[in-house]
Design an enzyme around this catalytic site. Structure first.
Site, PDB file in Angstrom:
ATOM      1  N   ILE A 168       6.923  31.368  35.508  1.00 47.33           N
ATOM      2  CA  ILE A 168       5.785  30.485  35.763  1.00 47.33           C
ATOM      3  C   ILE A 168       6.203  29.043  35.471  1.00 47.33           C
ATOM      4  O   ILE A 168       7.224  28.808  34.831  1.00 47.33           O
ATOM      5  CB  ILE A 168       4.557  30.835  34.880  1.00 47.33           C
ATOM      6  CG1 ILE A 168       4.936  30.777  33.386  1.00 47.33           C
ATOM      7  CG2 ILE A 168       3.971  32.182  35.246  1.00 47.33           C
ATOM      8  CD1 ILE A 168       3.731  30.719  32.449  1.00 47.33           C
TER       9      ILE A 168
ATOM     10  N   TYR B  36       9.976  24.435  31.139  1.00 48.07           N
ATOM     11  CA  TYR B  36      10.597  25.296  32.162  1.00 48.07           C
ATOM     12  C   TYR B  36      12.120  25.208  32.099  1.00 48.07           C
ATOM     13  O   TYR B  36      12.815  26.228  32.079  1.00 48.07           O
ATOM     14  CB  TYR B  36      10.072  24.864  33.537  1.00 48.07           C
ATOM     15  CG  TYR B  36      10.563  25.670  34.706  1.00 48.07           C
ATOM     16  CD1 TYR B  36      10.061  26.949  34.964  1.00 48.07           C
ATOM     17  CD2 TYR B  36      11.513  25.154  35.591  1.00 48.07           C
ATOM     18  CE1 TYR B  36      10.505  27.686  36.059  1.00 48.07           C
ATOM     19  CE2 TYR B  36      11.948  25.877  36.686  1.00 48.07           C
ATOM     20  CZ  TYR B  36      11.437  27.140  36.917  1.00 48.07           C
ATOM     21  OH  TYR B  36      11.868  27.860  38.007  1.00 48.07           O
TER      22      TYR B  36
ATOM     23  N   GLY C  83      17.774  27.059  44.007  1.00 48.09           N
ATOM     24  CA  GLY C  83      17.335  25.678  44.174  1.00 48.09           C
ATOM     25  C   GLY C  83      15.868  25.693  44.549  1.00 48.09           C
ATOM     26  O   GLY C  83      15.101  26.533  44.058  1.00 48.09           O
TER      27      GLY C  83
HETATM   28  N1  LIG Z   1      10.451  28.947  44.079  1.00 48.38           N
HETATM   29  C1  LIG Z   1      11.404  28.141  43.644  1.00 48.38           C
HETATM   30  O1  LIG Z   1      11.648  27.054  44.202  1.00 48.38           O
HETATM   31  C2  LIG Z   1      12.243  28.530  42.461  1.00 48.38           C
HETATM   32  C3  LIG Z   1      13.343  27.731  42.136  1.00 48.38           C
HETATM   33  C4  LIG Z   1      14.134  28.073  41.072  1.00 48.38           C
HETATM   34  C5  LIG Z   1      13.857  29.199  40.321  1.00 48.38           C
HETATM   35  N2  LIG Z   1      12.781  29.968  40.636  1.00 48.38           N
HETATM   36  C6  LIG Z   1      12.522  31.136  39.805  1.00 48.38           C
HETATM   37  O2  LIG Z   1      12.491  32.299  40.589  1.00 48.38           O
HETATM   38  C7  LIG Z   1      11.570  33.254  40.036  1.00 48.38           C
HETATM   39  C8  LIG Z   1      10.564  33.668  41.102  1.00 48.38           C
HETATM   40  O3  LIG Z   1       9.907  32.498  41.568  1.00 48.38           O
HETATM   41  P1  LIG Z   1       8.853  32.541  42.769  1.00 48.38           P
HETATM   42  O4  LIG Z   1       8.816  31.169  43.324  1.00 48.38           O
HETATM   43  O5  LIG Z   1       9.137  33.692  43.651  1.00 48.38           O
HETATM   44  O6  LIG Z   1       7.509  32.805  41.938  1.00 48.38           O
HETATM   45  P2  LIG Z   1       6.033  33.214  42.444  1.00 48.38           P
HETATM   46  O7  LIG Z   1       5.994  33.255  43.940  1.00 48.38           O
HETATM   47  O8  LIG Z   1       5.104  32.314  41.732  1.00 48.38           O
HETATM   48  O9  LIG Z   1       5.877  34.721  41.881  1.00 48.38           O
HETATM   49  C9  LIG Z   1       5.864  34.927  40.505  1.00 48.38           C
HETATM   50  C10 LIG Z   1       5.880  36.413  40.194  1.00 48.38           C
HETATM   51  O10 LIG Z   1       5.933  36.568  38.774  1.00 48.38           O
HETATM   52  C11 LIG Z   1       4.837  37.388  38.335  1.00 48.38           C
HETATM   53  N3  LIG Z   1       4.402  36.971  37.013  1.00 48.38           N
HETATM   54  C12 LIG Z   1       3.971  35.726  36.636  1.00 48.38           C
HETATM   55  N4  LIG Z   1       3.615  35.737  35.336  1.00 48.38           N
HETATM   56  C13 LIG Z   1       3.817  37.000  34.877  1.00 48.38           C
HETATM   57  C14 LIG Z   1       3.620  37.650  33.624  1.00 48.38           C
HETATM   58  N5  LIG Z   1       3.118  37.006  32.546  1.00 48.38           N
HETATM   59  N6  LIG Z   1       3.926  38.967  33.526  1.00 48.38           N
HETATM   60  C15 LIG Z   1       4.417  39.642  34.589  1.00 48.38           C
HETATM   61  N7  LIG Z   1       4.626  39.081  35.805  1.00 48.38           N
HETATM   62  C16 LIG Z   1       4.327  37.778  35.944  1.00 48.38           C
HETATM   63  C17 LIG Z   1       3.770  37.205  39.396  1.00 48.38           C
HETATM   64  O11 LIG Z   1       2.846  38.297  39.374  1.00 48.38           O
HETATM   65  P3  LIG Z   1       1.336  38.109  40.027  1.00 48.38           P
HETATM   66  O12 LIG Z   1       1.533  38.083  41.518  1.00 48.38           O
HETATM   67  O13 LIG Z   1       0.575  39.301  39.575  1.00 48.38           O
HETATM   68  O14 LIG Z   1       0.819  36.805  39.527  1.00 48.38           O
HETATM   69  C18 LIG Z   1       4.626  37.151  40.665  1.00 48.38           C
HETATM   70  O15 LIG Z   1       4.983  38.462  41.068  1.00 48.38           O
HETATM   71  C19 LIG Z   1      10.909  32.548  38.843  1.00 48.38           C
HETATM   72  O16 LIG Z   1      11.562  32.924  37.665  1.00 48.38           O
HETATM   73  C20 LIG Z   1      11.163  31.084  39.131  1.00 48.38           C
HETATM   74  O17 LIG Z   1      11.189  30.314  37.952  1.00 48.38           O
HETATM   75  C21 LIG Z   1      11.966  29.658  41.694  1.00 48.38           C
END
Ligand SMILES: NC(=O)c1ccc[n+]([C@@H]2O[C@H](COP(=O)([O-])OP(=O)(O)OC[C@H]3O[C@@H](n4cnc5c(N)ncnc54)[C@H](OP(=O)(O)O)[C@@H]3O)[C@@H](O)[C@H]2O)c1
Length: 272
Positions: A107, A169, A211
Site C-alpha cells: 500500500i 513506502y 518501476g
Molecule cells: N504499481 C506500481 O507502479 C508499483 C511500482 C513499484 C512497486 N509496486 C509494488 O508492487 C506491489 C503490487 O502493486 P499494485 O500496483 O499491483 O497494487 P494494487 O493494484 O493496489 O493491489 C494491491 C493488492 O494488495 C492487497 N492488499 C493491500 N493491503 C493488504 C493487506 N493489509 N493485507 C492483504 N492484502 C492487502 C490488495 O487486496 P484488496 O484488493 O483486497 O484490497 C490487492 O490485492 C506492491 O507491493 C507495490 O508496492 C507497484
C-alpha cells in the site's frame, strides 16, 4: 529434490511449474493478478491473498479457471502476524505443500515528511515490510523442511532512488532488500548444514523492483507526477503488470536455483 541435468534443461526450455504450489499476497489485482495468471499458465496451483475486495478476487478466480488454471482465494491481513501464519497454514493444508511465496501485497500513504504522522508511517511499514517477514517466517520453515523453495519479494524502484512524499513506502521497500539478502543467506546456510545443499532446485530468495506500473496504485498519484515520471523513464512509458510477472516466473523456475539474494530491476531503465 535434486534435479538432473536433463530436468534442469527441460525446466529452462518449457518453464514448467506443474506440481508446484505458489502463494501470491495481494494476488487479486494489478501486479499480483498478473503474477497469478502467469504462474497458473506455467502450470502452478496458485493461492491468491487479498484483504477486502471480494469482487476483484472472484473475478480473478473465474479468469484463471477459464484459462484452465487452478486458483484458491485466501482473505487475510498481511499486517497481522497471526493472520499471515494462518494463511500459510491454510494453503499448505489445502494444497499439500508450498513451493513459491511471492510477497507482493503493498500500500501507499503518501505525504511529505512534515505531514506524515506516526500512524501513516507505521501503517505502511506494517503492510509493506513486516507483512513480508510475517509471511516468510512460516513459509521458509516449511520450505527448509522440504529442502527447496522460492521466495520473491516485490519492492520498488522508489526504494533505490528515493521519492518525494514516500518516506514510509521507500523505507519499507528498501527494508525488503535486507530481508531478501539475509533470508537468502540463512536459507543456503541452513540447507548446507543439513547436508541438503546439492545441485538442484535449492531454496532461493530474490527481490524484484518494479518501476511505474499501470495499476490501481498509480491512480492515487497526481497526473502531473505520473507525466514527470514517464519523462524520466528511458522507455518513455509505464510498465505493464505482465512485464513484472515474467521475471517472477523466471525466478520461480526450478532451473533458477543458482540465483539468490538478488535485486531485479524492471523499470524501463529508470534506475541506471
Ligand atoms: N504499481 C506500481 O507502479 C508499483 C511500482 C513499484 C512497486 N509496486 C509494488 O508492487 C506491489 C503490487 O502493486 P499494485 O500496483 O499491483 O497494487 P494494487 O493494484 O493496489 O493491489 C494491491 C493488492 O494488495 C492487497 N492488499 C493491500 N493491503 C493488504 C493487506 N493489509 N493485507 C492483504 N492484502 C492487502 C490488495 O487486496 P484488496 O484488493 O483486497 O484490497 C490487492 O490485492 C506492491 O507491493 C507495490 O508496492 C507497484
Amino acid at each position: 529434490m535434486a534435479t538432473t541435468g536433463s530436468q534442469t534443461q527441460a525446466a529452462l526450455s518449457d518453464h514448467n511449474l506443474t506440481g508446484r504450489v505458489a502463494l501470491v499476497t495481494g494476488g487479486t489485482r494489478g501486479i499480483g493478478a498478473a503474477i497469478c495468471h502467469a504462474l497458473a499458465a506455467d502450470g502452478a496451483v496458485v493461492a491468491a491473498g487479498y484483504s477486502s475486495n471480494q469482487a476483484r478476487a472472484d473475478e480473478l478466480r473465474q479468469a484463471v479457471e477459464a484459462d484452465g488454471g487452478t486458483l484458491s482465494l485466501h482473505k487475510g491481513d498481511i499486517a497481522d502476524a497471526e493472520d499471515c501464519a494462518r494463511v500459510v497454514k491454510e494453503v499448505i493444508e489445502q494444497h499439500g505443500r508450498l513451493d513459491i511465496l511471492v510477497n507482493n501485497a503493498g500500500i501507499t500513504v503518501d505525504k511529505g515528511i512534515s505531514k506524515m504522522s506516526a500512524a501513516d508511517w507505521d501503517k505502511v511499514i506494517k503492510v509493506d515490510l513486516s507483512g513480508a517477514f510475517y509471511m516468510s517466517k512460516p513459509a521458509i520453515q516449511h520450505m527448509l523442511g522440504r529442502g527447496s523453495g522460492r521466495i520473491i519479494n516485490i519492492s520498488s524502484v522508489a526504494a533505490e532512488m528515493g521519492n518525494i512524499g514516500q518516506a514510509n513506502y521507500t523505507a519499507s521497500k528498501a527494508g525488503l532488500f535486507g530481508l531478501t539478502k539475509t533470508l537468502a543467506r540463512e536459507a543456503a546456510f541452513t540447507l548446507r548444514m543439513a547436508g541438503k545443499l546439492e545441485k538442484g532446485i535449492g531454496l532461493t530468495v530474490n527481490c524484484v523492483t518494479p518501476g511505474l506500473i499501470e495499476t490501481d496504485m498509480v491512480v492515487t498519484i497526481p497526473p502531473f507526477m505520473v507525466a514527470d515520471f514517464v519523462e524520466r523513464i528511458p522507455m518513455h512509458r509505464m510498465g505493464q503488470p505482465e512485464e513484472i510477472a515474467r521475471v517472477v516466473c523466471f525466478l520461480a523456475q526450478d532451473a533458477s536455483g543458482y540465483i539468490t539474494g538478488q535485486i531485479w530491476d524492471v523499470d524501463g531503465g529508470l534506475n541506471m
